[in-house]
Design a protein around this motif. Structure first.
Motif, short mmCIF file in Angstrom:
data_model
loop_
_atom_site.label_atom_id
_atom_site.label_comp_id
_atom_site.label_asym_id
_atom_site.label_seq_id
_atom_site.Cartn_x
_atom_site.Cartn_y
_atom_site.Cartn_z
N ALA A 48 41.32 50.45 49.79
CA ALA A 48 40.41 51.54 49.20
C ALA A 48 39.80 51.76 50.49
CB ALA A 48 39.97 50.79 48.01
N GLN A 49 39.21 53.00 50.29
CA GLN A 49 38.00 53.12 51.75
C GLN A 49 37.29 53.87 51.33
OE1 GLN A 49 41.13 54.65 52.62
NE2 GLN A 49 41.87 52.48 53.45
N ASN A 50 35.50 54.12 51.54
CA ASN A 50 34.69 54.27 51.21
C ASN A 50 33.99 54.49 49.31
OD1 ASN A 50 34.53 55.90 53.79
ND2 ASN A 50 36.42 56.77 52.95
N ASP A 115 33.19 57.11 43.14
CA ASP A 115 33.74 57.87 44.41
C ASP A 115 34.26 57.02 44.65
OD1 ASP A 115 35.31 59.92 45.35
OD2 ASP A 115 33.99 60.30 46.45
N ASP A 117 38.69 56.35 47.92
CA ASP A 117 40.25 56.98 49.26
C ASP A 117 40.62 55.59 48.50
OD1 ASP A 117 37.65 59.49 49.05
OD2 ASP A 117 37.03 58.81 50.58
N ASN A 118 41.71 56.51 48.89
CA ASN A 118 42.59 55.26 49.67
C ASN A 118 44.21 55.86 50.80
OD1 ASN A 118 45.40 56.01 47.73
ND2 ASN A 118 43.52 56.09 46.18
N THR A 119 43.98 55.46 51.62
CA THR A 119 45.27 56.69 52.16
C THR A 119 46.83 57.25 51.93
OG1 THR A 119 46.35 54.18 53.24
CG2 THR A 119 44.69 54.66 53.84
N GLY A 121 46.79 58.60 48.86
CA GLY A 121 45.73 59.72 48.55
C GLY A 121 46.17 59.35 46.55
#
Length: 189
Positions: A48-50, A115, A117-119, A121
């Motif tokens: 996971a990101q952000n 919220d 993100d993940n690479t 999608g």
């Protein structure tokens, strides 16, 4: 022929909010500082990101400014989102409040992942990250395994609450009164 089989990519974040270590008693008094630890887990198979975390500040609490949280009207948002959280890992952040002077009663303080993100999608498999605390199902404290997205009677695992009881400030107050005994009309008798 060699064939490599990878697990099906799954994006799944969860959140739990608890009183921080040393604050085992959820009963406090007005003016006290209350610190909660918010733990975010990556229960999926993709990184996971952000990851943005939002805390909903209820009546009776005021955010303690510390640079980690940005306050709005009744809402605090983690100033710097969690940049990266590997599959299977967890991380935590603290948030502190001051109990408002004169407030007594019960406080329920929610936090949620608003919220991420993940690479790959992918959407979260069992919850919907957003900043709406009213659409997460029936709240269950410390539950990080239910699937509200596919079973609306369950709790979303990306939000959690902590209950705090505010008791009146303890007061120690003694008084003394001295009077003449019955029948004595003035101090010279």
């Amino acid at each position: 022929e060699d064939i490599t089989v990878s697990p099906t990519p799954v994006f799944d974040l969860a959140l739990r909010k608890v009183l921080s270590i040393g604050a085992k008693n959820p009963t406090v008094t007005p003016g006290s500082t209350v610190t909660c630890k918010i733990v975010v887990w990556n229960q999926g198979t993709v990184d996971a990101q952000n990851v943005v975390v939002t805390d909903y500040i209820p009546n009776g609490l005021t955010l303690v400014a510390d640079g980690n949280w940005t306050a709005g009207t009744g809402v605090a948002t983690l100033t710097n989102p969690i940049a990266a959280l590997a599959a299977g890992d967890s991380t935590s952040v603290n948030i502190s409040f001051t109990v408002n002077t004169g407030f007594t009663g019960s406080i329920r303080n929610f936090a949620e992942i608003s919220d991420a993100d993940n690479t790959a999608g992918l959407p979260d498999v069992d919850s919907t990250p957003d900043s709406n605390p009213g659409n997460d199902g029936t709240p269950k404290d410390d539950n990080i395994s239910e699937d509200h997205k596919n079973n609306p009677t369950q709790d979303e695992d990306d939000h959690d609450y902590e209950d705090i009881t505010v008791s009146p400030t303890p007061v120690f107050d003694l008084a003394l009164r001295k009077v003449l005994s019955n029948g004595a009309k003035n101090p010279t008798e």
